[in-house]
Design a protein around this motif. Structure first.
Motif, PDB file in Angstrom:
ATOM      1  N   CYS A 149     -23.916  -2.837  21.219  1.00 51.13           N
ATOM      2  CA  CYS A 149     -23.298  -2.769  19.907  1.00 51.13           C
ATOM      3  C   CYS A 149     -24.067  -1.783  19.049  1.00 51.13           C
ATOM      4  CB  CYS A 149     -23.219  -4.147  19.245  1.00 51.13           C
ATOM      5  SG  CYS A 149     -24.738  -5.071  19.117  1.00 51.13           S
ATOM      6  N   ASN A 150     -23.350  -1.204  18.114  1.00 48.36           N
ATOM      7  CA  ASN A 150     -23.881  -0.153  17.256  1.00 48.36           C
ATOM      8  C   ASN A 150     -23.327  -0.362  15.863  1.00 48.36           C
ATOM      9  OD1 ASN A 150     -23.161   2.767  16.030  1.00 48.36           O
ATOM     10  ND2 ASN A 150     -25.064   2.882  17.181  1.00 48.36           N
ATOM     11  N   ALA A 151     -24.141  -0.078  14.858  1.00 47.59           N
ATOM     12  CA  ALA A 151     -23.671  -0.270  13.490  1.00 47.59           C
ATOM     13  C   ALA A 151     -24.431   0.629  12.527  1.00 47.59           C
ATOM     14  CB  ALA A 151     -23.844  -1.729  13.075  1.00 47.59           C
ATOM     15  N   ASP A 152     -23.774   0.947  11.439  1.00 47.55           N
ATOM     16  CA  ASP A 152     -24.426   1.586  10.296  1.00 47.55           C
ATOM     17  C   ASP A 152     -24.828   0.459   9.353  1.00 47.55           C
ATOM     18  OD1 ASP A 152     -21.961   4.182  10.440  1.00 47.55           O
ATOM     19  OD2 ASP A 152     -23.997   4.198  11.237  1.00 47.55           O
ATOM     20  N   GLY A 153     -26.110   0.279   9.163  1.00 49.45           N
ATOM     21  CA  GLY A 153     -26.580  -0.833   8.369  1.00 49.45           C
ATOM     22  C   GLY A 153     -27.667  -0.458   7.392  1.00 49.45           C
ATOM     23  N   ARG A 154     -27.872  -1.352   6.421  1.00 49.31           N
ATOM     24  CA  ARG A 154     -28.895  -1.108   5.405  1.00 49.31           C
ATOM     25  C   ARG A 154     -29.451  -2.444   4.959  1.00 49.31           C
ATOM     26  NH1 ARG A 154     -28.989  -0.613  -0.335  1.00 49.31           N
ATOM     27  NH2 ARG A 154     -26.765  -1.169  -0.403  1.00 49.31           N
ATOM     28  N   SER A 155     -30.766  -2.561   4.982  1.00 49.17           N
ATOM     29  CA  SER A 155     -31.410  -3.749   4.426  1.00 49.17           C
ATOM     30  C   SER A 155     -31.614  -3.562   2.940  1.00 49.17           C
ATOM     31  CB  SER A 155     -32.764  -3.986   5.107  1.00 49.17           C
ATOM     32  OG  SER A 155     -32.584  -4.287   6.469  1.00 49.17           O
ATOM     33  N   PHE A 156     -31.868  -4.637   2.239  1.00 51.89           N
ATOM     34  CA  PHE A 156     -32.048  -4.572   0.800  1.00 51.89           C
ATOM     35  C   PHE A 156     -33.162  -3.592   0.458  1.00 51.89           C
ATOM     36  CE2 PHE A 156     -31.756  -5.863  -3.466  1.00 51.89           C
ATOM     37  CZ  PHE A 156     -33.047  -5.933  -3.971  1.00 51.89           C
ATOM     38  N   GLY A 157     -32.841  -2.631  -0.396  1.00 50.71           N
ATOM     39  CA  GLY A 157     -33.842  -1.656  -0.810  1.00 50.71           C
ATOM     40  C   GLY A 157     -34.069  -0.548   0.181  1.00 50.71           C
ATOM     41  N   GLY A 158     -33.394  -0.623   1.343  1.00 54.50           N
ATOM     42  CA  GLY A 158     -33.592   0.395   2.359  1.00 54.50           C
ATOM     43  C   GLY A 158     -32.529   1.465   2.321  1.00 54.50           C
ATOM     44  N   THR A 159     -32.571   2.333   3.300  1.00 58.11           N
ATOM     45  CA  THR A 159     -31.576   3.387   3.425  1.00 58.11           C
ATOM     46  C   THR A 159     -30.651   3.080   4.603  1.00 58.11           C
ATOM     47  OG1 THR A 159     -33.065   4.680   4.818  1.00 58.11           O
ATOM     48  CG2 THR A 159     -33.102   5.143   2.454  1.00 58.11           C
ATOM     49  N   TRP A 160     -29.497   3.692   4.594  1.00 55.90           N
ATOM     50  CA  TRP A 160     -28.561   3.503   5.694  1.00 55.90           C
ATOM     51  C   TRP A 160     -29.132   4.102   6.974  1.00 55.90           C
ATOM     52  CZ3 TRP A 160     -24.422   0.431   5.582  1.00 55.90           C
ATOM     53  CH2 TRP A 160     -23.908   0.073   4.318  1.00 55.90           C
ATOM     54  N   ALA A 161     -28.923   3.374   8.062  1.00 53.03           N
ATOM     55  CA  ALA A 161     -29.399   3.829   9.358  1.00 53.03           C
ATOM     56  C   ALA A 161     -28.405   3.412  10.436  1.00 53.03           C
ATOM     57  CB  ALA A 161     -30.770   3.245   9.672  1.00 53.03           C
ATOM     58  N   ASN A 162     -28.327   4.188  11.491  1.00 50.63           N
ATOM     59  CA  ASN A 162     -27.505   3.843  12.641  1.00 50.63           C
ATOM     60  C   ASN A 162     -28.386   3.062  13.615  1.00 50.63           C
ATOM     61  OD1 ASN A 162     -26.289   4.840  15.572  1.00 50.63           O
ATOM     62  ND2 ASN A 162     -24.755   4.409  14.006  1.00 50.63           N
ATOM     63  N   VAL A 163     -27.940   1.864  13.947  1.00 53.54           N
ATOM     64  CA  VAL A 163     -28.767   0.933  14.707  1.00 53.54           C
ATOM     65  C   VAL A 163     -28.073   0.529  16.003  1.00 53.54           C
ATOM     66  CG1 VAL A 163     -29.932  -1.297  14.618  1.00 53.54           C
ATOM     67  CG2 VAL A 163     -29.677   0.054  12.538  1.00 53.54           C
ATOM     68  N   TRP A 164     -28.860   0.389  17.082  1.00 47.68           N
ATOM     69  CA  TRP A 164     -28.348  -0.064  18.370  1.00 47.68           C
ATOM     70  C   TRP A 164     -28.907  -1.441  18.708  1.00 47.68           C
ATOM     71  CZ3 TRP A 164     -24.759   2.474  21.259  1.00 47.68           C
ATOM     72  CH2 TRP A 164     -24.514   3.817  20.966  1.00 47.68           C
ATOM     73  N   GLY A 165     -28.074  -2.280  19.333  1.00 53.97           N
ATOM     74  CA  GLY A 165     -28.553  -3.513  19.917  1.00 53.97           C
ATOM     75  C   GLY A 165     -29.095  -3.245  21.313  1.00 53.97           C
ATOM     76  N   GLU A 166     -29.703  -4.260  21.946  1.00 53.34           N
ATOM     77  CA  GLU A 166     -30.327  -4.080  23.259  1.00 53.34           C
ATOM     78  C   GLU A 166     -29.340  -4.054  24.411  1.00 53.34           C
ATOM     79  OE1 GLU A 166     -34.828  -5.819  22.562  1.00 53.34           O
ATOM     80  OE2 GLU A 166     -33.456  -6.822  23.947  1.00 53.34           O
ATOM     81  N   GLY A 167     -28.156  -4.533  24.233  1.00 51.85           N
ATOM     82  CA  GLY A 167     -27.168  -4.503  25.304  1.00 51.85           C
ATOM     83  C   GLY A 167     -27.061  -5.814  26.048  1.00 51.85           C
ATOM     84  N   THR A 168     -25.870  -6.053  26.580  1.00 51.87           N
ATOM     85  CA  THR A 168     -25.620  -7.236  27.389  1.00 51.87           C
ATOM     86  C   THR A 168     -24.837  -6.814  28.636  1.00 51.87           C
ATOM     87  OG1 THR A 168     -24.715  -9.493  27.343  1.00 51.87           O
ATOM     88  CG2 THR A 168     -23.510  -7.830  26.079  1.00 51.87           C
ATOM     89  N   GLN A 169     -25.247  -7.319  29.795  1.00 50.27           N
ATOM     90  CA  GLN A 169     -24.658  -6.903  31.062  1.00 50.27           C
ATOM     91  C   GLN A 169     -23.346  -7.617  31.324  1.00 50.27           C
ATOM     92  OE1 GLN A 169     -25.849  -4.618  33.586  1.00 50.27           O
ATOM     93  NE2 GLN A 169     -23.786  -4.990  34.392  1.00 50.27           N
ATOM     94  N   VAL A 170     -22.329  -6.859  31.660  1.00 51.87           N
ATOM     95  CA  VAL A 170     -21.041  -7.397  32.104  1.00 51.87           C
ATOM     96  C   VAL A 170     -20.809  -6.912  33.528  1.00 51.87           C
ATOM     97  CG1 VAL A 170     -18.548  -7.352  31.790  1.00 51.87           C
ATOM     98  CG2 VAL A 170     -20.054  -7.512  29.791  1.00 51.87           C
ATOM     99  N   THR A 171     -20.601  -7.858  34.438  1.00 47.08           N
ATOM    100  CA  THR A 171     -20.350  -7.521  35.834  1.00 47.08           C
ATOM    101  C   THR A 171     -19.038  -8.160  36.258  1.00 47.08           C
ATOM    102  OG1 THR A 171     -22.721  -7.438  36.296  1.00 47.08           O
ATOM    103  CG2 THR A 171     -21.237  -7.591  38.181  1.00 47.08           C
ATOM    104  N   VAL A 172     -18.127  -7.347  36.755  1.00 47.23           N
ATOM    105  CA  VAL A 172     -16.823  -7.826  37.193  1.00 47.23           C
ATOM    106  C   VAL A 172     -16.728  -7.641  38.703  1.00 47.23           C
ATOM    107  CG1 VAL A 172     -14.340  -7.656  36.897  1.00 47.23           C
ATOM    108  CG2 VAL A 172     -15.862  -7.114  34.977  1.00 47.23           C
ATOM    109  N   SER A 173     -16.560  -8.740  39.401  1.00 52.15           N
ATOM    110  CA  SER A 173     -16.472  -8.686  40.866  1.00 52.15           C
ATOM    111  C   SER A 173     -15.015  -8.604  41.303  1.00 52.15           C
ATOM    112  CB  SER A 173     -17.135  -9.924  41.473  1.00 52.15           C
ATOM    113  OG  SER A 173     -16.451 -11.094  41.069  1.00 52.15           O
ATOM    114  N   SER A 174     -14.789  -7.916  42.401  1.00 55.66           N
ATOM    115  CA  SER A 174     -13.420  -7.745  42.899  1.00 55.66           C
ATOM    116  C   SER A 174     -13.011  -8.885  43.822  1.00 55.66           C
ATOM    117  CB  SER A 174     -13.298  -6.415  43.637  1.00 55.66           C
ATOM    118  OG  SER A 174     -14.235  -6.350  44.682  1.00 55.66           O
TER     119      SER A 174
END
Length: 119
Positions: free
Chosen positions: A94-119
Protein backbone atom coordinates in the motif's frame (compact mmCIF):
# COMPACT_ATOMS: atom_id res chain seq x y z
CA UNK A 1 2.73 8.53 8.85
CA UNK A 2 3.21 4.75 8.79
CA UNK A 3 1.31 2.19 6.73
CA UNK A 4 0.61 -1.39 7.77
CA UNK A 5 -0.76 -3.85 5.21
CA UNK A 6 -2.42 -7.11 6.21
CA UNK A 7 -4.74 -9.81 4.91
CA UNK A 8 -2.52 -11.68 2.50
CA UNK A 9 -2.29 -15.44 2.38
CA UNK A 10 -2.53 -18.60 0.31
CA UNK A 11 -5.73 -19.16 -1.64
CA UNK A 12 -6.85 -21.42 -4.48
CA UNK A 13 -7.64 -20.04 -7.90
CA UNK A 14 -11.15 -18.66 -7.98
CA UNK A 15 -11.00 -17.72 -4.32
CA UNK A 16 -11.00 -14.35 -2.63
CA UNK A 17 -9.04 -12.28 -0.15
CA UNK A 18 -9.45 -8.89 1.46
CA UNK A 19 -6.38 -6.77 2.07
CA UNK A 20 -6.30 -3.91 4.55
CA UNK A 21 -3.90 -0.98 4.88
CA UNK A 22 -4.01 1.08 8.06
CA UNK A 23 -2.33 4.46 8.29
CA UNK A 24 -1.11 5.55 11.71
CA UNK A 25 0.63 8.55 13.21
CA UNK A 26 -0.10 11.70 15.18
CA UNK A 27 -3.21 13.52 13.93
CA UNK A 28 -2.54 12.32 10.42
CA UNK A 29 -3.96 13.50 7.15
CA UNK A 30 -4.09 11.06 4.25
CA UNK A 31 -4.75 12.07 0.67
CA UNK A 32 -4.42 9.71 -2.30
CA UNK A 33 -3.87 6.03 -1.53
CA UNK A 34 -3.09 3.09 -3.78
CA UNK A 35 -2.35 -0.61 -3.96
CA UNK A 36 0.67 -1.85 -5.90
CA UNK A 37 1.97 -5.35 -6.40
CA UNK A 38 5.27 -6.93 -7.35
CA UNK A 39 5.54 -10.46 -8.66
CA UNK A 40 8.85 -12.37 -8.59
CA UNK A 41 11.18 -11.09 -11.31
CA UNK A 42 8.83 -8.29 -12.32
CA UNK A 43 8.60 -4.57 -11.72
CA UNK A 44 6.22 -3.18 -9.15
CA UNK A 45 2.93 -2.28 -10.83
CA UNK A 46 -0.01 -0.11 -9.89
CA UNK A 47 -3.12 -2.15 -9.14
CA UNK A 48 -5.60 0.51 -8.11
CA UNK A 49 -5.49 4.06 -6.72
CA UNK A 50 -8.20 5.85 -4.78
CA UNK A 51 -8.46 9.57 -4.10
CA UNK A 52 -9.51 11.15 -0.82
CA UNK A 53 -13.07 11.47 -2.14
CA UNK A 54 -13.24 7.91 -3.42
CA UNK A 55 -12.48 8.21 -7.13
CA UNK A 56 -10.96 4.91 -8.27
CA UNK A 57 -9.23 3.39 -11.27
CA UNK A 58 -8.00 -0.14 -11.91
CA UNK A 59 -5.32 -1.90 -13.88
CA UNK A 60 -6.84 -3.74 -16.84
CA UNK A 61 -5.70 -7.06 -15.38
CA UNK A 62 -7.87 -6.69 -12.27
CA UNK A 63 -10.92 -4.81 -13.57
CA UNK A 64 -14.14 -6.50 -12.59
CA UNK A 65 -12.39 -8.70 -10.02
CA UNK A 66 -10.83 -6.28 -7.51
CA UNK A 67 -12.51 -3.44 -5.61
CA UNK A 68 -10.59 -0.73 -3.78
CA UNK A 69 -12.24 1.25 -1.01
CA UNK A 70 -11.33 3.35 2.00
CA UNK A 71 -12.65 4.45 5.36
CA UNK A 72 -11.44 8.01 5.90
CA UNK A 73 -12.59 8.06 9.53
CA UNK A 74 -10.31 5.09 10.24
CA UNK A 75 -7.57 6.07 7.75
CA UNK A 76 -7.80 2.58 6.33
CA UNK A 77 -7.83 1.34 2.75
CA UNK A 78 -9.07 -2.02 1.52
CA UNK A 79 -8.66 -4.21 -1.54
CA UNK A 80 -11.35 -6.82 -2.05
CA UNK A 81 -9.97 -9.41 -4.44
CA UNK A 82 -12.21 -12.04 -5.99
CA UNK A 83 -11.89 -14.67 -8.71
CA UNK A 84 -8.19 -14.77 -7.96
CA UNK A 85 -5.82 -16.17 -10.57
CA UNK A 86 -2.29 -17.56 -10.27
CA UNK A 87 -1.14 -14.43 -12.09
CA UNK A 88 -2.26 -12.38 -9.09
CA UNK A 89 0.48 -13.95 -6.99
CA UNK A 90 2.67 -11.11 -5.73
CA UNK A 91 3.63 -9.04 -2.74
CA UNK A 92 0.99 -6.35 -2.39
CA UNK A 93 2.05 -2.93 -1.13
CA UNK A 94 0.00 0.00 0.00
CA UNK A 95 1.06 3.54 -0.75
CA UNK A 96 -0.27 6.88 0.41
CA UNK A 97 0.37 10.59 0.50
CA UNK A 98 0.29 11.41 4.18
CA UNK A 99 1.14 14.08 6.70
CA UNK A 100 1.51 13.96 10.46
CA UNK A 101 0.54 16.91 12.60
CA UNK A 102 3.02 19.70 12.02
CA UNK A 103 4.81 17.71 9.34
CA UNK A 104 5.05 17.92 5.60
CA UNK A 105 3.35 15.77 3.00
CA UNK A 106 5.26 12.65 2.09
CA UNK A 107 4.70 9.60 -0.08
CA UNK A 108 4.80 6.55 2.16
CA UNK A 109 5.02 2.80 1.48
CA UNK A 110 3.84 -0.06 3.67
CA UNK A 111 5.94 -3.23 4.08
CA UNK A 112 3.78 -5.42 1.86
CA UNK A 113 1.72 -8.55 2.30
CA UNK A 114 2.19 -11.77 0.32
CA UNK A 115 -0.67 -13.10 -1.79
CA UNK A 116 -0.20 -16.55 -3.30
CA UNK A 117 -2.80 -18.09 -5.59
CA UNK A 118 -2.46 -21.79 -6.33
CA UNK A 119 -3.83 -23.37 -9.49
Amino acid sequence: VQLQASGGGLVQAGGFLRLSCAASGSLISVNNMAWYRQAPGKHRELVAPITSVGVTTYADSVKGRFTISRDNAENTMYLQMSTLEPGDTAVYYCNADGRSFGGTWANVWGEGTQVTVSS
